[in-house]
Design an enzyme around this catalytic site. Structure first.
Site, PDB file in Angstrom:
ATOM      1  N   PHE A 144      28.571  42.937  42.791  1.00 29.63           N
ATOM      2  CA  PHE A 144      30.020  42.860  42.577  1.00 29.63           C
ATOM      3  C   PHE A 144      30.300  41.918  41.417  1.00 29.63           C
ATOM      4  CE2 PHE A 144      34.345  41.363  43.068  1.00 29.63           C
ATOM      5  CZ  PHE A 144      35.014  42.559  43.228  1.00 29.63           C
ATOM      6  N   ASP A 186      25.800  35.749  37.389  1.00 26.17           N
ATOM      7  CA  ASP A 186      27.162  35.703  37.930  1.00 26.17           C
ATOM      8  C   ASP A 186      27.172  34.738  39.118  1.00 26.17           C
ATOM      9  OD1 ASP A 186      29.538  36.088  39.264  1.00 26.17           O
ATOM     10  OD2 ASP A 186      29.565  38.262  38.991  1.00 26.17           O
ATOM     11  N   LYS A 231      35.445  31.201  41.480  1.00 23.94           N
ATOM     12  CA  LYS A 231      36.038  30.943  42.802  1.00 23.94           C
ATOM     13  C   LYS A 231      36.242  29.463  43.146  1.00 23.94           C
ATOM     14  CE  LYS A 231      35.305  35.322  45.050  1.00 23.94           C
ATOM     15  NZ  LYS A 231      34.466  36.331  44.400  1.00 23.94           N
TER      16      LYS A 231
HETATM   17  C1  PLP Z   1      34.769  37.462  43.518  1.00 22.32           C
HETATM   18  C2  PLP Z   1      33.703  37.801  42.555  1.00 22.32           C
HETATM   19  C3  PLP Z   1      34.020  38.261  41.246  1.00 22.32           C
HETATM   20  C4  PLP Z   1      35.414  38.574  40.829  1.00 22.32           C
HETATM   21  O1  PLP Z   1      36.240  37.464  40.793  1.00 22.32           O
HETATM   22  P1  PLP Z   1      37.836  37.671  40.727  1.00 22.32           P
HETATM   23  O2  PLP Z   1      38.353  36.278  40.611  1.00 22.32           O
HETATM   24  O3  PLP Z   1      38.231  38.362  41.987  1.00 22.32           O
HETATM   25  O4  PLP Z   1      38.123  38.502  39.539  1.00 22.32           O
HETATM   26  C5  PLP Z   1      32.976  38.459  40.367  1.00 22.32           C
HETATM   27  N1  PLP Z   1      31.707  38.229  40.717  1.00 22.32           N
HETATM   28  C6  PLP Z   1      31.363  37.805  41.955  1.00 22.32           C
HETATM   29  C7  PLP Z   1      29.925  37.543  42.268  1.00 22.32           C
HETATM   30  C8  PLP Z   1      32.354  37.595  42.918  1.00 22.32           C
HETATM   31  O5  PLP Z   1      32.015  37.206  44.150  1.00 22.32           O
END
Ligand code: PLP
Length: 404
Positions: free
Chosen positions: A145, A230, A260
């Protein structure tokens, strides 16, 4: 004046685009690990806005910083410097310089998706400047994701999320997570970067197996592709280290994205890159109105201060162990996985995670069904042992009342 749930529900259904499958509760206040809903009921928050409010709700030091900055200067254009953004960039760069051994530079965004969007644009710019116009492909993993913008959706290896938005931007391919051979087979000279999570969060809390990220690093070196990690969900202490990739050996990512936990709920994202990679961007290449504004940057500086003083990574390791042991003890849990305080509990066959999470909410515990058969736990990194035990007690009561 707080409105009641039914009124809020009506307003939501009338005026908010219905993109979320929401649980039947409206939260109105928080304090540490606790949340209160519109009817005055109290909950233990073991999800923290999906690993976002890592220091707990309404943390006093962060709240004070936000309030003070709101009265001082909220926003100026990135056409000018402000006094918070460069200081935050230095802090993030110091953390990542010590984790990777290489100094870098930071671009500020407003979310995880935008941090990844920056990483992808930077990888294309760097790849094309060193490898020609065809070097723009980004490889990522199935079950990953990376966000919901069209480009980060193209990198997100979940076909069911992509299907309804075709055509997506080109130049994205996915391979099986944790399969080095599959990655090697896909790594042709068109590949400018590999984008991976150290623990697939939305994909069900699946940590990279030992040796995987190190092997990817070696492959990226051999094929001249960037390794982009990420850390939007895993970064900043959540896994028991500052960064999730630090659980592996020699990974030294070229690019790292954060979001986050960085603002403890204030919208902010960051894309860090090794200095020579960051240098592929020239003035005018990338920009955003809100990114790195004084308010969000000041909040993030306060967050990093608290994280350092409270040694949150070590706490995540300690309380994570307690939570894992407690979960593994439950007869309806067949398997527990995760790192630090990012944990999933796989339920025994016949138990569906959705109804269990709904019932937990009913009993005052916020968790989510990260897969149809497993629950995700991401409590505040400052959670106490008593709160961990209380959360497990609620889950036990719920599970004992379930009939598969
Ligand atoms: C939540 C998440 C995103 C996206 O972040 P948003 O602030 O919702 O755009 C991207 N990568 C990972 C691993 C995530 O958990």
């Amino acid at each position: 004046m707080t409105q009641h749930y039914d009124d809020l529900w009506k307003l939501d259904h009338e005026h908010v685009m219905q993109t979320y499958g929401r649980q039947p509760v409206a939260f109105v206040r928080g304090d540490g690990t606790k949340l209160w809903d519109s009817e005055g009921k109290v909950y233990l928050d073991f999800l923290t806005g999906l690993a976002t409010v890592s220091l707990g709700h309404a943390h006093p030091a962060v709240a004070d910083a936000i309030a003070d900055q709101a009265r001082t200067l909220v926003h100026v254009s990135n056409l000018y410097l402000n006094d918070q953004q460069p200081r935050l960039a230095e802090r993030i760069d110091l953390l990542l310089t010590s984790a990777t051994g290489t100094p870098g530079q930071v671009f500020f965004a407003n979310s995880g998706a935008e941090a990844n969007e920056c990483a992808i644009k930077l990888a294309r710019r760097y790849g094309q400047s060193s490898g020609g116009p065809e070097r723009y492909h980004v490889l990522s993993a199935y079950n990953s994701f990376h966000g919901r913008t069209l480009t980060t959706l193209a990198a997100t290896g979940q076909p069911q999320k992509q299907e309804t938005f075709q055509p997506l931007p080109s130049g994205f391919r996915q391979v099986e997570f944790a399969d080095v051979d599959a990655l090697a087979a896909a790594m042709d000279e068109r590949v400018c970067a590999v984008l991976l999570e150290p623990v697939q969060g939305e994909g069900g809390v699946q940590p990279a197996p030992p040796g995987y990220l190190e092997a990817v690093r070696a492959l990226c070196d051999e094929r001249e592709a960037l390794l982009m990690i990420d850390e939007v969900q895993t970064g900043l202490g959540r896994t028991g280290r500052w960064f999730g990739f630090e659980h592996s050996g020699d990974v030294r990512p070229d690019v790292v994205t954060l979001a986050k936990a960085l603002g403890n709920g204030m919208p902010i994202g960051a894309c860090w890159a090794r200095r020579d990679v960051a240098g592929a961007f020239k003035p005018g290449d990338h920009a955003t109105t809100f990114g790195g504004q004084p308010l969000a940057a000041r909040a993030a500086l306060a967050v990093l201060d608290v994280m350092e003083h409270e040694n949150v990574a070590a706490r995540a390791t300690e309380q994570g162990k307690r939570l894992m042991v407690g979960l593994a003890d439950l007869t309806q849990v067949k398997d527990v996985r995760g790192l630090g305080l990012l944990i999933a509990a796989e339920l025994v066959d016949g138990l569906a995670a959705g109804p269990v999470a709904a019932s937990c909410l009913d009993h005052g515990l916020v968790v989510n069904a990260v897969t149809p058969t497993s629950l995700r736990f991401a409590p505040p990194l400052l959670v106490t042992a008593e709160e961990i035990d209380a959360g497990i007690a609620i889950l036990k009561e719920v599970l004992d009342g379930q009939h598969p």
